[in-house]
Design an enzyme around this catalytic site. Structure first.
Site, PDB file in Angstrom:
ATOM      1  N   HIS A  17     -27.714  23.603  -3.568  1.00 18.07           N
ATOM      2  CA  HIS A  17     -28.241  25.410  -4.138  1.00 18.07           C
ATOM      3  C   HIS A  17     -29.850  25.391  -4.521  1.00 18.07           C
ATOM      4  O   HIS A  17     -30.208  23.802  -4.613  1.00 18.07           O
ATOM      5  CB  HIS A  17     -27.468  25.939  -5.383  1.00 18.07           C
ATOM      6  CG  HIS A  17     -27.503  24.666  -6.310  1.00 18.07           C
ATOM      7  ND1 HIS A  17     -27.351  25.751  -7.490  1.00 18.07           N
ATOM      8  CD2 HIS A  17     -27.965  23.605  -7.661  1.00 18.07           C
ATOM      9  CE1 HIS A  17     -27.671  25.238  -8.931  1.00 18.07           C
ATOM     10  NE2 HIS A  17     -27.719  23.927  -8.216  1.00 18.07           N
ATOM     11  N   CYS A  34     -35.352  21.939 -11.302  1.00 19.73           N
ATOM     12  CA  CYS A  34     -33.597  23.152 -10.013  1.00 19.73           C
ATOM     13  C   CYS A  34     -34.169  24.447  -9.687  1.00 19.73           C
ATOM     14  O   CYS A  34     -33.370  25.240  -8.428  1.00 19.73           O
ATOM     15  CB  CYS A  34     -32.930  24.259 -11.069  1.00 19.73           C
ATOM     16  SG  CYS A  34     -32.132  23.654 -12.496  1.00 19.73           S
ATOM     17  N   HIS A  61     -30.316  21.059  -4.060  1.00 17.38           N
ATOM     18  CA  HIS A  61     -30.336  19.573  -4.901  1.00 17.38           C
ATOM     19  C   HIS A  61     -29.067  19.996  -4.542  1.00 17.38           C
ATOM     20  O   HIS A  61     -29.008  21.439  -4.355  1.00 17.38           O
ATOM     21  CB  HIS A  61     -30.680  18.981  -6.117  1.00 17.38           C
ATOM     22  CG  HIS A  61     -31.176  20.516  -7.434  1.00 17.38           C
ATOM     23  ND1 HIS A  61     -31.310  21.677  -7.299  1.00 17.38           N
ATOM     24  CD2 HIS A  61     -29.717  20.477  -8.014  1.00 17.38           C
ATOM     25  CE1 HIS A  61     -30.676  21.992  -8.517  1.00 17.38           C
ATOM     26  NE2 HIS A  61     -29.754  21.703  -9.231  1.00 17.38           N
ATOM     27  N   HIS A  84     -25.080  19.071  -6.462  1.00 15.10           N
ATOM     28  CA  HIS A  84     -23.493  19.185  -7.357  1.00 15.10           C
ATOM     29  C   HIS A  84     -21.755  18.997  -7.451  1.00 15.10           C
ATOM     30  O   HIS A  84     -22.129  19.618  -5.785  1.00 15.10           O
ATOM     31  CB  HIS A  84     -23.312  20.445  -9.082  1.00 15.10           C
ATOM     32  CG  HIS A  84     -24.087  20.222  -9.913  1.00 15.10           C
ATOM     33  ND1 HIS A  84     -25.355  19.597 -10.368  1.00 15.10           N
ATOM     34  CD2 HIS A  84     -25.549  21.522  -9.316  1.00 15.10           C
ATOM     35  CE1 HIS A  84     -26.543  19.740 -10.443  1.00 15.10           C
ATOM     36  NE2 HIS A  84     -26.476  20.707 -10.290  1.00 15.10           N
ATOM     37  N   ASP A 122     -17.095  24.639  -0.351  1.00 11.10           N
ATOM     38  CA  ASP A 122     -16.888  22.748  -0.906  1.00 11.10           C
ATOM     39  C   ASP A 122     -17.812  22.464   0.889  1.00 11.10           C
ATOM     40  O   ASP A 122     -18.112  23.357   1.724  1.00 11.10           O
ATOM     41  CB  ASP A 122     -15.252  22.264  -0.033  1.00 11.10           C
ATOM     42  CG  ASP A 122     -15.258  20.742  -0.431  1.00 11.10           C
ATOM     43  OD1 ASP A 122     -16.479  20.148  -1.041  1.00 11.10           O
ATOM     44  OD2 ASP A 122     -15.154  20.473   0.431  1.00 11.10           O
ATOM     45  N   HIS A 123     -19.086  21.581   0.829  1.00  9.57           N
ATOM     46  CA  HIS A 123     -19.610  20.699   1.690  1.00  9.57           C
ATOM     47  C   HIS A 123     -20.755  22.640   2.272  1.00  9.57           C
ATOM     48  O   HIS A 123     -21.204  21.829   3.481  1.00  9.57           O
ATOM     49  CB  HIS A 123     -19.282  19.823   2.159  1.00  9.57           C
ATOM     50  CG  HIS A 123     -18.824  18.944   1.869  1.00  9.57           C
ATOM     51  ND1 HIS A 123     -17.672  19.068   1.467  1.00  9.57           N
ATOM     52  CD2 HIS A 123     -19.232  17.470   1.944  1.00  9.57           C
ATOM     53  CE1 HIS A 123     -17.384  16.924   1.077  1.00  9.57           C
ATOM     54  NE2 HIS A 123     -18.247  16.728   1.206  1.00  9.57           N
ATOM     55  N   GLU A 137     -20.829  22.456 -13.247  1.00  5.79           N
ATOM     56  CA  GLU A 137     -22.075  22.393 -12.823  1.00  5.79           C
ATOM     57  C   GLU A 137     -22.212  20.817 -12.775  1.00  5.79           C
ATOM     58  O   GLU A 137     -22.712  19.175 -11.789  1.00  5.79           O
ATOM     59  CB  GLU A 137     -22.482  22.664 -12.635  1.00  5.79           C
ATOM     60  CG  GLU A 137     -24.025  22.583 -11.902  1.00  5.79           C
ATOM     61  CD  GLU A 137     -25.250  23.437 -12.326  1.00  5.79           C
ATOM     62  OE1 GLU A 137     -25.668  24.448 -11.901  1.00  5.79           O
ATOM     63  OE2 GLU A 137     -25.846  22.971 -13.967  1.00  5.79           O
TER      64      GLU A 137
END
Lengths: 137, 137, 137, 137, 137, 137
Positions: free
Chosen positions: C16, C35, C41, C43, C81-82, C126
Site C-alpha cells: 500500500h 508511508c 511498501h 505488510h 492477499d498478494h 499491520e
C-alpha cells in the site's frame, strides 16, 4: 554461487500417548508419568522444514516454497493432522510417538519426497517450551 | 576464551514483486504465481544478524549491540524500510527480490561493515511461516 | 444460555501507499512521511474476526469456524492477499488505505456475509507493534 | 480508587473429539469433519484468566497472582492437563468439548473459587489461529 | 463516521522490588515473597497504548501513530527504560511498583499528554504470562 | 541410530547492571550507557537448553525432559529467578553480567549436571530483540 537454507513452517494438531507396549503398565507409568495417560492427550505441533542449496539464477529460489509446502502437506500434515499418532499414522507404526521419534519418521518420509533437493533440518515444536531437531545423522 | 554468538533482531517493511525481467510475462506468472502481481505486494521482514567471537574481558561483550544495531540500520534498514525492493534499494539492483537473494545481498553489505568482527549468520523472516538463512558460503 | 465470542485469525500480505489524492504531493509527504513512498511498501497483515452469540446445544458451536474461515477468505483474503490496496482491492476503492480504513471496509464486506450471525469485532495488525480494532460503531 | 483488570495466562495439553452422542455417526461426521475423528486429536490450550477490581493500598494488587495461579491450577489445569476432555474431565461431563463449552465450564468452576474477587473474563486459545472469550453472560 | 481504536505497542526494561515501606520486613516478605527481594529483580515490560476516535477523512487516521509513539516515549519510556521503578521514576514516587500501580500511573501521565485525543485503554505485560489493563475508571 | 537434539525452554526474571568494577565510573558509563544505571534494570530472560544424543529404543527419548527441567531449575532458575545477577547469583561472582557471560556461566554449571548426557547448545534471550548462543567452545 551462494548456498542458502530456506524453511517452511507448518502446523498440525494430534493426539498421542507415550507408551512402550513391550513394557508393563507400571513401568510405562514410571517412565512416562502423565504423558502415559491411557485416554490420550494432544498437542498443536509446529514443524519447520529446511532445504539447503544454491540459489537459482532463473528464479531466485532454492526451492519453490509452494512446492515444498505441498510435499509436506501430502507426506506429513494429511497423515497426522487431527489424528492419533499411536493409531492413525502409518509412518509411526511400531514406534513410540515421542517428539524424537516423530521428527525422525518425518525425515524418513520427507527426505525422498524432497529429493533431489536437499532436506537439511527438521525442527518439531511439541509445546511452546520444547522442541526437537534432526538433520539426518 | 569462550566463543559466543550474539544476535540482534531488526524489523522493516517493504514492497516487492518476484519477477525475472529476462523471462516472458507468461513464464513469470507460471513460475511465481501471485508473488508476481505487477502491482506489488509486501511484507513485514524480520532480520536476525549474528556475530561470533570471543567475549572481551573488559566489556563482557562479543560486540556492542548498540554498534551492531547502528550498522544494520545504516546498511539495511534505512535502504529497505518502507521501500520497494525492485525499485528503491541499491543493493538489490539487478537481482530478483526473493528472500534468498535479499539475505545474500544483506550479507554482502553487512559483512564488510561489521568487519573486523565476524558476521556469522543472517536469518530473514518474510512471513511468520517462512524464513531463509545464510552464512556466507 | 451462555453468550460466547469466537475468533478466527487469518493472515495476508499486501502493498500500500498512504496517500490522499485530494492533497498535494508536499502535503502528502508532510502528513504521511515514509508511508507515502510513491513506490509502495507492504505488510504481513493479521486479521482477527470475532463472532458473538449463544452456544448451540446441538453443535457446541457459536459458529462453525470452517464456515467463518471460508467467508473471510472469499470476502477479504482473496481480494487483498498478494495485492496492492490502492490499486487492486475493490472494497478499498476511493479510500486512503490506512489500517483504520482497511478495518472499517473489512467490516462492511464481512458483516452482511456473516449475518445472521453477529460480527462483533475486527482486529487488524499491520505490524507486530500496531493494530486497530473496530466494532461497527 | 482505580479499577484494574489483571490476567494470568496458563497452559495445558489435552485430547478431545468433537462429537454429539445424541446424533448419528453420519451426522457427527457431517457437522464436525476431521474434528470428529473417533481416535481423538489434541491441542496445546492457553487460558487467560482475568480478575477485575480495585487496587489495594496495602499490596498494590487487585489479587495476588500466585493465589490466582494456584486456584486455576487446582480447578482447571490439574483436571485437564494431559487428559481427554471427553473421558477424564469431571467438569466436562455430558458436554460436547468444543472451545465454547470448555470456556463456559471453566467459568463455572473458576467463578466460585475466585469469589469474592470478581472473575471478569476468560480467553481460551485452542490453536494459534482461534480462541474464544466468555464473560459470564 | 466510524469510531476506531488504534494501538501502539512499546517495550522497555526496568528493575523493581514489590515492597510497601509502611509494613515490616516480615510482613513484606509474607505478602510479596520472592518479588520482595531487597536486591531487586526486573522485567521486559510491553505497553499497549490505545486511542479511540473517529477516522479523519483527510488522513485516514484516528491519530498519527508517529505522534502517539513520541508522546509515550517522552512520558513513559524515557522515564522508565533501563531504570528502577522504586528509585528512578518520578511518576512512581510513593507508589508500590506493582503492574497495577504502574499501569494506573502511566494513565495519569499519558491521558493529559494525549488529549484532546482520547486515551481509551492501557495494557501492560510484565511477563509473557501476566498482564494488566486499565481504562481510566 | 538417529542423533536428535532436544530443547527445553525456561523463563526467569532478574535485575542486573552492566559494570566493570576494574574501570572508572566515567569509563563504565561510556562503554555501557544506560545499561550501566547504578540503580539497576532488569529483564525477562528465556533460556533454551539443548541436549544431543541417540534416541533410546526403550523410551523414545534422548533425555527425559522432566529430568532436564529439574536440573536447569536447580542449577540456574532457583539461583537467578527474581534475583540480582551482580549481587545474588553465586555462579556469576566476579563476572560482568552481560548475556554473553551469563550464558557461558550457565554452561559451566549445567554441563556437569547434565552429564553423561551431552549439553550441546544454550540460547539465552535477554529481550525479544537480542539473544546469545554458546556451544561450549
Amino acid at each position: 554461487m551462494p548456498i542458502v537454507t530456506v524453511t517452511r513452517r507448518l502446523h498440525f494438531n494430534a493426539a498421542h500417548r507415550v507408551h512402550n507396549p513391550a513394557l508393563s503398565d507400571e513401568e510405562n507409568l514410571r517412565l512416562f508419568g502423565k504423558c502415559n495417560n491411557p485416554n490420550w492427550h494432544g498437542h498443536n505441533y509446529m514443524l519447520d522444514v529446511s532445504v539447503t542449496g544454491p540459489v537459482s539464477d532463473r528464479t531466485g529460489y532454492v526451492i519453490d516454497l509452494g512446492v515444498l509446502k505441498r510435499i509436506v502437506q501430502e507426506q506429513v500434515i494429511e497423515q497426522a493432522d487431527h489424528r492419533n499418532f499411536n493409531i492413525d499414522v502409518a509412518f509411526m507404526h511400531d514406534v513410540i510417538p515421542t517428539s524424537e521419534n516423530i521428527v525422525v519418521q518425518c525425515w524418513r518420509v520427507l527426505q525422498p519426497a524432497i529429493a533431489p533437493a536437499t532436506l537439511s533440518r527438521l525442527v518439531l515444536w511439541e509445546t511452546p517450551n520444547n522442541y526437537v531437531e534432526y538433520s539426518g545423522e
